[in-house]
Write a protein that holds these residues in place. Structure first.
Motif, short mmCIF file in Angstrom:
data_model
loop_
_atom_site.label_atom_id
_atom_site.label_comp_id
_atom_site.label_asym_id
_atom_site.label_seq_id
_atom_site.Cartn_x
_atom_site.Cartn_y
_atom_site.Cartn_z
N UNK A 34 0.82 -1.21 0.00
CA UNK A 34 0.00 0.00 0.00
C UNK A 34 0.86 1.27 0.00
N UNK A 35 0.31 2.31 -0.58
CA UNK A 35 0.94 3.62 -0.58
C UNK A 35 0.39 4.43 0.60
N UNK A 36 1.11 5.46 0.97
CA UNK A 36 0.66 6.32 2.04
C UNK A 36 -0.24 7.44 1.54
N UNK A 37 -0.77 7.30 0.33
CA UNK A 37 -1.62 8.31 -0.31
C UNK A 37 -2.39 7.63 -1.43
N UNK A 38 -3.41 8.28 -1.91
CA UNK A 38 -4.17 7.76 -3.06
C UNK A 38 -3.38 8.04 -4.34
#
Length: 150
Positions: A34-38
């Motif tokens: 997962x990323x820490x942002x969209x």
């Protein structure tokens, strides 16, 4: 072909700058989520400008899914690297892996890397920006393998 890989990036501007870098050099980019942002973040789009439309991007839901599809040798950029980037013999199937800005990569990712390289810096300084490190290492890898655009 050499590929850039971002492991769970957490700063959209750095991811956008790396996307722009990959697009400009014609290098595919993999993002391990997962990323820490969209990924549709406006800051990412601003940093990537209109270059993102020219990017070959592959998203992976996890480290496990990336490992299962990794087509080449994983070369981790890390301040704990064994060899300087300019002394490393790159191959044209290398995957240049960059860790999270806030935490790098976990031990199991370090252990999975085929090589760990570092970009030399002055003593007492912690690290380069991840997008800058990507640019330095990618340019050297492409230079060595004859992959720089004409």
């Amino acid at each position: 072909m050499i590929r850039l890989v971002l492991y769970q990036p957490d700063i959209p501007q750095n991811a956008g700058a790396t996307m722009r870098l990959a697009a400009c050099f014609g290098v595919p980019l993999d993002i391990v989520e997962p990323c820490g942002f969209a990924l549709d973040d406006r800051r990412l789009k601003r940093a990537g400008m209109d270059y993102i439309d020219r990017l070959a991007l592959t998203r992976h839901a996890s480290w496990t899914s990336f490992r299962g599809s990794a087509p080449g040798r994983i070369v981790l950029l890390t301040t704990k690297g064994d060899v300087r980037h300019a002394d490393f013999a790159f191959r044209d199937d290398d995957l240049l892996l960059l860790g999270r800005e806030s935490a790098g990569v976990p031990k199991e990712v370090h252990a999975a890397a085929h090589a760990r390289i570092r970009i030399p810096m002055l003593p007492g300084l912690r690290s380069l920006n991840v997008a800058q490190a990507a640019a330095i290492a990618l340019a050297e890898a492409l230079r060595q393998t004859g992959g720089l655009p004409r």
